[in-house]
Design a protein around this motif. Structure first.
Motif, PDB file in Angstrom:
ATOM      1  N   UNK A 111      33.207  42.405  37.716  1.00 49.58           N
ATOM      2  CA  UNK A 111      32.389  42.868  38.760  1.00 49.58           C
ATOM      3  C   UNK A 111      32.574  41.446  40.128  1.00 49.58           C
ATOM      4  N   UNK A 112      32.262  40.043  38.833  1.00 50.50           N
ATOM      5  CA  UNK A 112      32.215  39.136  39.863  1.00 50.50           C
ATOM      6  C   UNK A 112      33.336  39.225  40.420  1.00 50.50           C
ATOM      7  N   UNK A 113      34.799  39.472  40.789  1.00 56.67           N
ATOM      8  CA  UNK A 113      36.099  39.320  41.362  1.00 56.67           C
ATOM      9  C   UNK A 113      35.858  40.595  42.677  1.00 56.67           C
ATOM     10  N   UNK A 114      34.714  42.078  42.146  1.00 52.42           N
ATOM     11  CA  UNK A 114      34.854  43.338  43.352  1.00 52.42           C
ATOM     12  C   UNK A 114      33.374  42.421  44.067  1.00 52.42           C
ATOM     13  N   UNK A 115      32.146  41.275  43.608  1.00 55.89           N
ATOM     14  CA  UNK A 115      31.792  40.935  44.398  1.00 55.89           C
ATOM     15  C   UNK A 115      31.945  39.506  45.402  1.00 55.89           C
ATOM     16  N   UNK A 116      32.942  38.927  44.582  1.00 59.12           N
ATOM     17  CA  UNK A 116      33.828  38.359  45.798  1.00 59.12           C
ATOM     18  C   UNK A 116      34.548  38.652  46.748  1.00 59.12           C
ATOM     19  N   UNK A 117      35.290  39.456  46.565  1.00 56.64           N
ATOM     20  CA  UNK A 117      35.901  40.063  47.381  1.00 56.64           C
ATOM     21  C   UNK A 117      35.460  41.058  48.559  1.00 56.64           C
ATOM     22  N   UNK A 118      33.764  41.018  48.452  1.00 56.88           N
ATOM     23  CA  UNK A 118      33.354  42.021  49.024  1.00 56.88           C
ATOM     24  C   UNK A 118      32.326  41.188  49.987  1.00 56.88           C
ATOM     25  N   UNK A 119      32.609  39.822  49.133  1.00 59.82           N
ATOM     26  CA  UNK A 119      30.987  38.895  50.099  1.00 59.82           C
ATOM     27  C   UNK A 119      32.078  39.124  51.189  1.00 59.82           C
ATOM     28  N   UNK A 120      34.100  37.979  50.484  1.00 58.56           N
ATOM     29  CA  UNK A 120      35.170  37.608  51.627  1.00 58.56           C
ATOM     30  C   UNK A 120      34.819  38.405  52.621  1.00 58.56           C
ATOM     31  N   UNK A 121      34.823  39.465  52.731  1.00 58.70           N
ATOM     32  CA  UNK A 121      35.714  40.150  53.420  1.00 58.70           C
ATOM     33  C   UNK A 121      34.506  39.965  54.877  1.00 58.70           C
ATOM     34  N   UNK A 122      33.304  39.258  55.089  1.00 58.12           N
ATOM     35  CA  UNK A 122      32.590  39.879  56.002  1.00 58.12           C
ATOM     36  C   UNK A 122      31.976  41.456  56.150  1.00 58.12           C
ATOM     37  N   UNK A 123      32.364  41.999  55.377  1.00 50.65           N
ATOM     38  CA  UNK A 123      31.803  43.575  55.523  1.00 50.65           C
ATOM     39  C   UNK A 123      30.283  43.937  55.096  1.00 50.65           C
ATOM     40  N   UNK A 124      29.861  43.368  54.875  1.00 48.09           N
ATOM     41  CA  UNK A 124      28.037  43.227  54.118  1.00 48.09           C
ATOM     42  C   UNK A 124      27.580  42.836  55.104  1.00 48.09           C
ATOM     43  N   UNK A 125      26.066  43.623  55.253  1.00 46.32           N
ATOM     44  CA  UNK A 125      24.956  43.657  55.861  1.00 46.32           C
ATOM     45  C   UNK A 125      24.775  42.434  55.320  1.00 46.32           C
ATOM     46  N   UNK A 126      23.798  41.910  55.747  1.00 44.88           N
ATOM     47  CA  UNK A 126      23.073  40.377  55.329  1.00 44.88           C
ATOM     48  C   UNK A 126      22.616  40.931  53.946  1.00 44.88           C
ATOM     49  N   UNK A 159      39.622  21.809  22.494  1.00 50.25           N
ATOM     50  CA  UNK A 159      39.419  21.518  23.330  1.00 50.25           C
ATOM     51  C   UNK A 159      38.996  22.188  23.990  1.00 50.25           C
ATOM     52  N   UNK A 160      37.694  21.713  24.790  1.00 46.82           N
ATOM     53  CA  UNK A 160      36.438  22.853  25.853  1.00 46.82           C
ATOM     54  C   UNK A 160      37.451  23.049  27.357  1.00 46.82           C
ATOM     55  N   UNK A 161      37.696  24.288  27.897  1.00 44.61           N
ATOM     56  CA  UNK A 161      38.328  24.131  28.876  1.00 44.61           C
ATOM     57  C   UNK A 161      37.484  23.164  29.784  1.00 44.61           C
ATOM     58  N   UNK A 162      38.291  23.746  31.364  1.00 44.88           N
ATOM     59  CA  UNK A 162      37.914  22.378  32.477  1.00 44.88           C
ATOM     60  C   UNK A 162      36.467  23.578  32.999  1.00 44.88           C
ATOM     61  N   UNK A 163      36.119  23.188  33.225  1.00 45.34           N
ATOM     62  CA  UNK A 163      34.516  23.141  33.533  1.00 45.34           C
ATOM     63  C   UNK A 163      34.283  23.574  35.076  1.00 45.34           C
ATOM     64  N   UNK A 164      35.182  23.450  35.761  1.00 48.28           N
ATOM     65  CA  UNK A 164      35.170  23.105  37.398  1.00 48.28           C
ATOM     66  C   UNK A 164      35.957  24.266  37.979  1.00 48.28           C
ATOM     67  N   UNK A 165      35.159  25.131  37.215  1.00 43.63           N
ATOM     68  CA  UNK A 165      35.166  26.706  38.112  1.00 43.63           C
ATOM     69  C   UNK A 165      34.424  27.181  39.270  1.00 43.63           C
ATOM     70  N   UNK A 166      33.517  26.350  40.348  1.00 51.00           N
ATOM     71  CA  UNK A 166      32.890  26.838  40.730  1.00 51.00           C
ATOM     72  C   UNK A 166      32.569  27.839  42.184  1.00 51.00           C
ATOM     73  N   UNK A 167      31.846  28.344  42.461  1.00 45.78           N
ATOM     74  CA  UNK A 167      32.047  29.462  43.277  1.00 45.78           C
ATOM     75  C   UNK A 167      31.876  28.802  44.200  1.00 45.78           C
ATOM     76  N   UNK A 168      33.273  29.559  45.548  1.00 45.57           N
ATOM     77  CA  UNK A 168      32.519  29.230  47.036  1.00 45.57           C
ATOM     78  C   UNK A 168      32.631  30.469  47.813  1.00 45.57           C
ATOM     79  N   UNK A 169      31.910  30.387  48.125  1.00 47.32           N
ATOM     80  CA  UNK A 169      32.045  31.489  49.114  1.00 47.32           C
ATOM     81  C   UNK A 169      32.357  31.117  50.722  1.00 47.32           C
TER      82      UNK A 169
END
Length: 85
Positions: free
Chosen positions: A15-30, A75-85
């Motif tokens: 679902x997070x991947x779908x949301x990111x794709x939708x946001x990146x598309x630029x086709x959503x209303x505000x 060992x802990x995974x890399x925590x640098x997984x920030x969301x950028x839009x």
């Protein structure tokens, strides 16, 4: 819309991947963009918490020099997984 705490890790990440794709598309209303972004933040928070919990539980079984089994923390995974839009 399914509650985040009722979703599997896979469902939440998809679902997070779908949301990111939708946001990146630029086709959503505000309003849709803001709702999607808020939901994405909550999903990411949940996914990070689940991953941290799993990392705490994971141990790697290795042999020491005497052949005895020794549990070592993973060992802990890399925590640098920030969301950028």
């Amino acid at each position: 819309m399914k509650k985040i705490d009722e979703m599997s890790y896979r469902e939440a990440s998809q679902e997070l991947e779908r949301i990111i794709r939708n946001l990146e598309s630029g086709e959503l209303e505000l309003e849709e963009s803001l709702e999607g972004y808020s939901r994405g933040v909550e999903l990411l928070k949940s996914l990070r918490e689940r991953l941290a919990d799993a990392e705490q539980k994971v141990s790697v079984l290795v042999k020491d020099v005497d052949g005895a089994d020794v549990l070592e923390p993973a060992q802990a995974a890399d925590e640098d997984d920030s969301l950028s839009f």
